[in-house]
Design a protein around this motif. Structure first.
Motif, PDB file in Angstrom:
ATOM      1  N   GLU A  61      96.427  31.620 -51.811  1.00 47.37           N
ATOM      2  CA  GLU A  61      97.772  31.041 -51.666  1.00 47.37           C
ATOM      3  C   GLU A  61      97.718  29.829 -50.758  1.00 47.37           C
ATOM      4  O   GLU A  61      97.216  29.889 -49.645  1.00 47.37           O
ATOM      5  CB  GLU A  61      98.732  32.095 -51.111  1.00 47.37           C
ATOM      6  N   ASP A 101     100.010  26.666 -49.073  1.00 43.87           N
ATOM      7  CA  ASP A 101     101.343  26.101 -48.809  1.00 43.87           C
ATOM      8  C   ASP A 101     101.281  24.600 -49.043  1.00 43.87           C
ATOM      9  O   ASP A 101     100.605  23.882 -48.304  1.00 43.87           O
ATOM     10  CB  ASP A 101     101.757  26.350 -47.349  1.00 43.87           C
ATOM     11  N   TYR A 102     101.973  24.151 -50.058  1.00 46.94           N
ATOM     12  CA  TYR A 102     102.042  22.708 -50.327  1.00 46.94           C
ATOM     13  C   TYR A 102     103.427  22.197 -49.950  1.00 46.94           C
ATOM     14  O   TYR A 102     104.429  22.866 -50.190  1.00 46.94           O
ATOM     15  CB  TYR A 102     101.829  22.407 -51.806  1.00 46.94           C
ATOM     16  N   GLU A 103     103.478  21.014 -49.394  1.00 43.00           N
ATOM     17  CA  GLU A 103     104.758  20.327 -49.174  1.00 43.00           C
ATOM     18  C   GLU A 103     104.733  19.064 -50.039  1.00 43.00           C
ATOM     19  O   GLU A 103     104.143  18.044 -49.657  1.00 43.00           O
ATOM     20  CB  GLU A 103     104.906  19.961 -47.688  1.00 43.00           C
TER      21      GLU A 103
END
Lengths: 165, 791
Positions: free
Chosen positions: B123, B125-127
């Motif tokens: 997993e 976390d993309y912004e």
């Protein structure tokens, strides 16, 4: 799970996961690496084999589905050291360059000629539409299949283009 | 069909028996005990900051061996590039991803299926951030691809080497020409769309680090084995001789395997870390979004000429898409276009391409690499100009060619000396082969029946066979890969004590038939049967260092090295034979597997006799060293400049926009020919790829940077049913830059063909008022152009 099938005239069996693709079973479990994986999506034809007499794509079939089947791969075409006429045609007419699509292309061509022993150029081109080649522009593949067709009909193949100086 | 071979004809390919029986060994076919398998975690976003990467589920999965992120690999530095202009690719992303498909983590597992499961469970976390894909938007620097840096990496301006004053004078001259009373100015913005190379074999790499010996065996589907060995050595603080790269069979390359890739370095890293073999084979989707792409230009071409067909100036100004990161050649590709920016013409040419970054996969060398793009713009606008002034398109070209009498010594308007050329003879041969005037009459008759038949012609010159070591001075140094020797050809010919011979060579073929051609060159030189000669290529342990196979260079550069090494061996063998036969060295001739005295065929020795003597120094002439082998490095004085004329005949269905390619005629000139069979095969494949660009292929990114054509379902390749048989022939204008007189032929078909097809389709639709359609000419686009013209 255990799967059993006839491959190139030999009865074989081996362990496969339910999700194991037939092409991976052939390549990894049986070590028959002549059948190639080109796209994993049924579009390139590199994994074409003969299954119960039909040309099928082994990348979109599970090994489990082939349980009990009669399979021929490119490794099983030559008999007693004699090339199949289609193999001979590809060699004689420069029907391959990198050779990666070639096993699938040859398997399709074998089925094509079994179903239509004297195909026109148009019928050859339609017949191998499901096999992609990136090297030859298909020109010499058509020549190779015409050569093989002539040989299988007991006729003398037309001379190669480069012999017509 | 010309079957003339400088070496006496066609030999069936020696690589084929294995390949037609499924017994060739491609990288993915190699199985080593204890091999672990890799799957990559790749960004689904074109531009996003990368936050936490949770690998716990993957690590906990049964069968997972290791999971690596940038924290583990950053110390190795970014992916090295030969022309390092612009941002280099991190091996694994360490902050902000720049294109869909960029690798952010690597999973290693006991089984490839488990590796993929585990990669799916990582997993990240993309912004997401705004992406820039459009070239004009990129040029404005509104959205930077790399924070704090301009998107424009470099602007290539030609003629090459012209200073500002010279460029200003050139432009003023063209502006003045536009003011003439008889001036005709034709200008068109055109797109040369991005393409995905699609060799049918996906890339694959297997790294086997052997801790006991502190060395690597790397199996890879690469066109540049020596450069990969040098790169791997550099990353791991090892010498080139501690790394062996083997590229046995390579299933097509077309330039996309002419890069050292981050995955190759990462798989080697994992193998060293884990002390076991590690393998990765890309999926077709990975081949689309994380192997280099090609082309991707938007440019405006302008011809200024007279009403009588004399071109007074050509200008090309545009933008080329580099993608997100620079890899091996990236920014140098448009420069290769600049080399041939003025084609085979002598008119003043001004050329400017801005190389910009976008949030897409890197572009680099795809068959032709800059030269198809340059030829496309030039030959499309020449065709539009011919139409505008109502002149036969062949005659407009003829009128503006560099004259054959300018050779040797011709310098192109772009500032480059050219080797040999005879463009008019080639054009005439093509027109005759096609039956040009009959074709035009048939077209007109079809039009009178209401059919939309078109005839298209285009001519080209290419530059290839990059071999002069002076290219280092233009910035093409392979020093980054521990290969400062750059563009030399290199070949080692060894005659064994039994009279058989081995050629060891650093080329990296992917279907070009080097097993056959190098044996032909050596066999011809030694009078030795081809079957007695083994060729070893794609193995850095065996071969002298060489930069591999690309840019249509192998025959013209490494083939010439084979020729020269053979000459050295033959010279020594002649001295030995003369000694053995008690004859004069000048009277020794080689044929039929041995040497004999001229005019006395019975006075002969076999290669086995000569070789046995060579390895028994006491039997040799006084002062001669033992052994029978020679190495030659060949650095030609120039690249080679092949050329040709292509003609296509099409029919368009105006109701559907469907294009039927009826005939395709190619008249190429690659100088002398070693094997007509192999040369024709190269041209066939090249033409098919050019037709692919003209009619089918398109690497489409949406405005957010999603690749919409990432599989073969939506990236359309030509099939056998889409193409006609090709009608090929040749003219022969030997080069003077190598002893064989051969020019490169690997890319010519691609360079000559896309514009030929587009010219034909536009010709077919001319009666409807269509003047240009951007590629690919798929039915919907053609149909739309017809509707727009009718409106």
């Amino acid at each position: 799970m255990k799967v059993s099938m006839s491959v190139n005239g030999r009865q074989v069996s081996g362990e496969a996961e339910p999700r194991t693709l037939l092409v991976h079973f052939l390549r990894e479990s049986l070590g028959l690496t002549g059948t190639h994986v080109g796209c994993e999506s049924s579009y390139c034809g590199a994994c074409t084999i003969s299954l119960d007499g039909k040309a099928v794509l082994s990348c979109t079939m599970l090994a489990a589905q082939a349980d009990g089947a009669d399979i021929t791969t490119v490794e099983g075409l030559a008999q007693d050291g004699e090339l199949h006429p289609v193999q001979e045609g590809f060699w004689e007419r420069h029907g391959l360059q990198c050779g990666f699509c070639t096993p699938g292309m040859i398997m399709s061509a074998v089925t094509l000629l079994e179903e239509n022993p004297e195909p026109s150029e148009e019928e050859i081109r339609r017949g191998i539409e499901g096999n992609l080649c990136r090297c030859t522009g298909y020109h010499n593949i058509v020549q190779a299949i015409e050569y093989a067709g002539a040989r299988m009909r007991g006729e003398e193949p037309a001379p190669a283009e480069w012999e017509n100086a | 069909m010309s079957s003339t071979s400088v070496l006496g004809g066609v030999v069936r390919r020696r690589e084929d028996p294995a390949l037609i029986q499924g017994r060739g060994r491609y990288t993915d076919d190699v199985k080593l005990a204890r091999t672990a398998h890799v799957a990559f975690v790749r960004s689904p976003y074109a531009h996003a900051t990368v936050g936490a990467i949770d690998t716990s589920a993957a690590t906990a999965m049964e069968g997972v061996v290791a999971v690596y992120t940038a924290a583990d690999t950053d110390h190795l530095g970014p992916l090295i590039a030969q022309v390092p202009v612009g941002a280099l690719r991190p091996l694994l992303n360490n902050g902000t991803v720049k294109h869909v498909g960029e690798a952010v983590a690597m999973v290693v597992a006991e089984d490839p299926y488990v590796a993929k499961d585990a990669a799916d469970s990582v997993e990240v976390d993309y912004e997401p951030m705004p992406a820039v894909v459009d070239l004009k938007q990129s040029l404005s620097d509104e959205v930077p691809v790399h924070e704090g840096a301009s998107n424009t990496l470099i602007s290539w301006v030609g003629p090459f080497g012209a200073d500002e004053a010279a460029l200003a004078e050139l432009q003023a001259g063209i502006e003045a020409a536009k003011q003439r009373d008889d001036a005709v100015v034709v200008s068109q913005e055109m797109t040369n769309q991005r393409l995905i190379p699609v060799p049918i074999e996906p890339r694959s790499v297997l790294a086997d680090y052997q801790a006991g010996y502190d060395r690597f065996d790397i199996y890879s589907s690469t066109q540049i084995p020596s450069a990969l060995a040098g790169a791997i050595g550099k990353y791991f603080g090892m010498s080139m001789n501690q790394v062996t790269v083997k590229a046995m069979e390579v299933g097509g390359g077309f330039g996309c395997k002419l890069n050292v890739y981050n995955d190759e370095v990462l798989v080697a890293f994992a193998s060293k870390q884990l002390d076991r073999p590690v393998k990765w084979t890309e999926t077709r989707r990975e081949a689309a979004n994380s192997t280099i792409q090609g082309r991707g230009w938007v440019a405006t071409a302008t011809v200024t000429g007279t009403t009588s067909g004399e071109v007074l100036g050509f200008e090309l100004e545009g933008i080329a898409d580099m993608g997100a990161y620079s890899q091996n050649f990236t920014v140098a590709i448009p420069f290769l276009g600049l080399f041939v920016g003025s084609g085979q013409y002598g008119f003043p040419t001004y050329w400017k391409m801005d190389c910009v970054t976008t949030h897409t996969m890197t572009t680099d060398a795809y068959r032709g690499a800059g030269r198809p793009e340059a030829a496309y713009y030039l030959e499309r606008i020449m065709d539009m100009y011919a139409r505008r002034i109502g002149m036969d398109p062949a005659e407009v070209r003829r009128k503006n060619y560099i004259s054959s009498s300018d050779f040797p010594g011709a310098v192109s308007p772009m500032g480059f000396p050219m080797d040999t050329g005879d463009y008019t003879t080639n054009l005439d041969a093509a027109l005759e082969a096609a039956g040009w005037s009959d074709l035009l009459a048939e077209r007109d008759a079809a039009r009178a029946e209401g059919r939309h038949v078109g005839v298209g012609l285009a001519t080209y010159v290419e530059v290839c066979g990059f071999g002069p070591s002076g290219l280092v001075d233009l910035g093409f140094s392979w020093a980054e890969y521990q290969m400062p020797s750059a563009f030399n050809g290199s070949s080692l010919v060894r005659v064994h004590p039994d009279g058989s011979a081995t050629v060891s060579i650093g080329t990296g073929p992917s279907g070009q038939g080097h097993q056959t051609t190098w044996a032909q060159i050596v066999g011809d030189g030694l009078g030795l049967e081809v079957d007695r000669i083994r060729v070893i290529h794609g193995d850095t342990e065996e071969a002298p260092p060489s930069i591999g196979s690309f840019g249509s260079r192998s025959a013209a550069v490494d083939g010439a090295a084979c020729y020269e090494a053979t000459g050295k061996v033959r010279a020594k063998a002649a001295r030995i034979a003369a000694h053995m036969l008690e004859a004069s060295e000048a009277d020794i001739e080689f044929a039929d597997g041995g040497a004999h005295v001229a005019g006395a065929p019975d006075s002969s020795v076999s290669w086995g006799d000569i070789a046995a003597c060579a390895y028994q120094p006491h039997r040799l002439p006084e002062g001669m060293e033992g052994g029978l082998e020679a190495h030659a490095i060949f650095s030609p004085g120039n690249a080679t400049w092949p050329f040709g004329t292509h003609i296509a005949v099409v029919e368009v269905d105006p109701d559907t926009g469907d294009v039927d390619l009826l005939r395709y005629i190619g008249m190429d000139d690659c100088g002398n020919v070693i094997s007509p069979m192999i040369v024709d095969g190269q041209v066939h494949g090249g033409i098919a790829q050019g037709i692919g660009q003209a009619m089918f292929e398109d690497a489409v990114y949406d405005a957010d940077g999603n690749l919409l054509s990432g599989s073969l379902v939506d990236y359309i390749l030509p099939t056998a049913a889409d193409l006609p048989s090709f009608e090929l022939d040749r003219t022969v204008t030997p080069t003077d830059v190598n002893p064989l007189g051969v020019k490169g032929i690997g890319e010519a078909g691609t360079i000559g063909s896309a514009q030929t097809v587009v010219n034909a389709v536009v010709d077919a639709l001319e009666p409807l008022g269509v003047t240009h359609i951007d590629m690919p000419l798929r039915p919907r686009r053609v149909w739309q152009a017809i509707q727009d013209a009718r409106a």
